[in-house]
Design an enzyme around this catalytic site. Sequence first.
Site, PDB file in Angstrom:
ATOM      1  N   TYR A 190       3.424 -10.851   9.659  1.00  0.00           N
ATOM      2  CA  TYR A 190       1.876 -11.176   9.335  1.00  0.00           C
ATOM      3  C   TYR A 190       0.655 -11.043   9.864  1.00  0.00           C
ATOM      4  O   TYR A 190      -0.848 -10.959  10.348  1.00  0.00           O
ATOM      5  CB  TYR A 190       1.893 -12.303   8.195  1.00  0.00           C
ATOM      6  CG  TYR A 190       0.609 -13.321   6.925  1.00  0.00           C
ATOM      7  CD1 TYR A 190       0.165 -12.343   6.375  1.00  0.00           C
ATOM      8  CD2 TYR A 190       0.297 -14.002   7.863  1.00  0.00           C
ATOM      9  CE1 TYR A 190      -0.569 -13.271   5.691  1.00  0.00           C
ATOM     10  CE2 TYR A 190      -1.011 -15.359   7.005  1.00  0.00           C
ATOM     11  CZ  TYR A 190      -1.222 -14.209   6.876  1.00  0.00           C
ATOM     12  OH  TYR A 190      -2.305 -14.759   5.097  1.00  0.00           O
TER      13      TYR A 190
ATOM     14  N   LYS B  71      -2.567  -9.756  10.852  1.00  0.00           N
ATOM     15  CA  LYS B  71      -3.851 -10.828  11.242  1.00  0.00           C
ATOM     16  C   LYS B  71      -4.621 -10.824  12.219  1.00  0.00           C
ATOM     17  O   LYS B  71      -5.685 -10.639  12.209  1.00  0.00           O
ATOM     18  CB  LYS B  71      -3.812 -11.986  10.431  1.00  0.00           C
ATOM     19  CG  LYS B  71      -3.019 -12.136   8.810  1.00  0.00           C
ATOM     20  CD  LYS B  71      -4.190 -12.000   8.326  1.00  0.00           C
ATOM     21  CE  LYS B  71      -3.839 -11.852   6.704  1.00  0.00           C
ATOM     22  NZ  LYS B  71      -5.050 -11.626   5.388  1.00  0.00           N
TER      23      LYS B  71
HETATM   24  P1  NAP Z   1      -3.287 -15.651  -3.202  1.00  0.00           P
HETATM   25  O1  NAP Z   1      -3.799 -16.436  -4.011  1.00  0.00           O
HETATM   26  O2  NAP Z   1      -1.893 -14.782  -3.479  1.00  0.00           O
HETATM   27  O3  NAP Z   1      -3.545 -14.135  -4.234  1.00  0.00           O
HETATM   28  C1  NAP Z   1      -3.516 -12.620  -3.506  1.00  0.00           C
HETATM   29  C2  NAP Z   1      -4.740 -11.617  -3.951  1.00  0.00           C
HETATM   30  O4  NAP Z   1      -4.174 -11.210  -3.371  1.00  0.00           O
HETATM   31  C3  NAP Z   1      -4.229 -11.631  -5.817  1.00  0.00           C
HETATM   32  O5  NAP Z   1      -5.221 -11.382  -6.396  1.00  0.00           O
HETATM   33  C4  NAP Z   1      -3.950 -10.725  -5.920  1.00  0.00           C
HETATM   34  O6  NAP Z   1      -3.576  -9.531  -6.851  1.00  0.00           O
HETATM   35  C5  NAP Z   1      -3.928  -9.369  -5.000  1.00  0.00           C
HETATM   36  N1  NAP Z   1      -3.062  -8.956  -4.017  1.00  0.00           N
HETATM   37  C6  NAP Z   1      -1.875  -8.847  -3.485  1.00  0.00           C
HETATM   38  N2  NAP Z   1      -1.886  -6.861  -3.208  1.00  0.00           N
HETATM   39  C7  NAP Z   1      -2.213  -6.246  -3.196  1.00  0.00           C
HETATM   40  C8  NAP Z   1      -2.409  -5.035  -2.920  1.00  0.00           C
HETATM   41  N3  NAP Z   1      -1.774  -4.507  -2.746  1.00  0.00           N
HETATM   42  N4  NAP Z   1      -3.718  -4.575  -3.508  1.00  0.00           N
HETATM   43  C9  NAP Z   1      -4.673  -5.586  -4.598  1.00  0.00           C
HETATM   44  N5  NAP Z   1      -4.681  -6.473  -4.146  1.00  0.00           N
HETATM   45  C10 NAP Z   1      -3.324  -6.991  -3.773  1.00  0.00           C
HETATM   46  O7  NAP Z   1      -3.552 -15.333  -1.588  1.00  0.00           O
HETATM   47  P2  NAP Z   1      -4.150 -16.123  -0.935  1.00  0.00           P
HETATM   48  O8  NAP Z   1      -4.635 -17.349  -0.534  1.00  0.00           O
HETATM   49  O9  NAP Z   1      -6.272 -16.312  -2.662  1.00  0.00           O
HETATM   50  O10 NAP Z   1      -5.279 -15.261   0.080  1.00  0.00           O
HETATM   51  C11 NAP Z   1      -6.002 -14.461  -0.040  1.00  0.00           C
HETATM   52  C12 NAP Z   1      -5.954 -13.498   1.227  1.00  0.00           C
HETATM   53  O11 NAP Z   1      -6.372 -14.621   2.309  1.00  0.00           O
HETATM   54  C13 NAP Z   1      -4.895 -12.624   2.148  1.00  0.00           C
HETATM   55  O12 NAP Z   1      -5.314 -12.062   2.838  1.00  0.00           O
HETATM   56  C14 NAP Z   1      -4.327 -13.603   3.260  1.00  0.00           C
HETATM   57  O13 NAP Z   1      -3.811 -13.301   3.574  1.00  0.00           O
HETATM   58  C15 NAP Z   1      -5.467 -14.840   3.215  1.00  0.00           C
HETATM   59  N6  NAP Z   1      -4.863 -16.073   4.175  1.00  0.00           N
HETATM   60  C16 NAP Z   1      -4.861 -16.806   3.413  1.00  0.00           C
HETATM   61  C17 NAP Z   1      -4.377 -18.615   3.445  1.00  0.00           C
HETATM   62  C18 NAP Z   1      -3.663 -19.678   2.715  1.00  0.00           C
HETATM   63  O14 NAP Z   1      -3.712 -20.774   2.737  1.00  0.00           O
HETATM   64  N7  NAP Z   1      -3.994 -19.399   1.251  1.00  0.00           N
HETATM   65  C19 NAP Z   1      -4.628 -18.768   5.203  1.00  0.00           C
HETATM   66  C20 NAP Z   1      -5.566 -17.914   5.846  1.00  0.00           C
HETATM   67  C21 NAP Z   1      -5.647 -15.902   4.675  1.00  0.00           C
HETATM   68  P3  NAP Z   1      -2.174  -9.615  -8.188  1.00  0.00           P
HETATM   69  O15 NAP Z   1      -2.656 -10.541  -8.488  1.00  0.00           O
HETATM   70  O16 NAP Z   1      -3.124  -8.874  -9.045  1.00  0.00           O
HETATM   71  O17 NAP Z   1      -1.477  -8.979  -7.261  1.00  0.00           O
END
Ligand code: NAP
Length: 244
Positions: free
Chosen positions: A152, A156
Amino acid sequence: MLKNKTALITGASRGIGEAIAIEFAKNNADIIINYYNDSGEAQKVVDKAKKYGVKCIAVKADVGNFDEVKQMAETIQKNFGKIDILINNAGITKDKTLKNMTLDEWNAVINTNLNGIFYVTKAMFPLISDGGRIINISSIVGQYGNFGQCNYAAAKAGIIGFTKSLAKELGKRKITVNAIAPGFVKTDITKNIPFFKKKIINYMTPLKEEAEPIDIANVVVFLASEKARYITGTVINVDGGLTI
Ligand code: NAP
């Protein structure tokens, strides 16, 4: 702030992507909700966004599969004709220490989180208008690393290099390219972090709490707006001060 703009948000069926979609709808942008697995959740986001009177469709595509991404570009071309704002948000985790991490776990995260950004940006490139915006969701883990997240963190960190290079390439077309590095945000990705670890993270965070998805979405709206016209190639940390 985003009237007459069309935005593609990858991974917008829940979490941060959903929050971005709803804030964009409130700001009058037309939206494409990309998702991979859960069409029911994606449709719920479409229904919520449409309540603000904008045009919104959901498109299923694995961002890590270039053929599916090219098909998504065709659908967008047919329905909207252009993209003004691209938000590369889709991401996954498969956490293990290097000792225990399999090749599949390494490849899956690199493919979705890093190759996916190249595939989507490459396929959408002919549709992106001059003066457009590309916003990539990185992570503080890409800047500082994290135990059990070599895959990851590498993806990133790669997003940050990609963002800065593309900003240099696209500046002459007034397209800005920026990244956001969230800290810990309350979504499905972080829901399995043990309670005691969350307590420690919150103790170390000057603002003493995790972010809500809307905290990230608000910064995305700003970067997507005309107000951010002179910001490009930068990484904005939205982490409650955790990395200072
Ligand atoms: P999340 O709640 O798990 O949501 C992930 C989203 O990505 C879902 O809509 C999922 O769709 C979609 N997805 C996963 N694999 C995919 C693929 N191969 N193709 C298209 N869509 C896909 O995650 P989140 O926390 O909102 O994270 C969003 C972004 O922020 C990510 O890049 C994550 O790394 C980043 N981020 C998150 C955090 C945190 O603390 N949450 C911190 C830093 C960065 P489906 O459900 O339909 O699969």
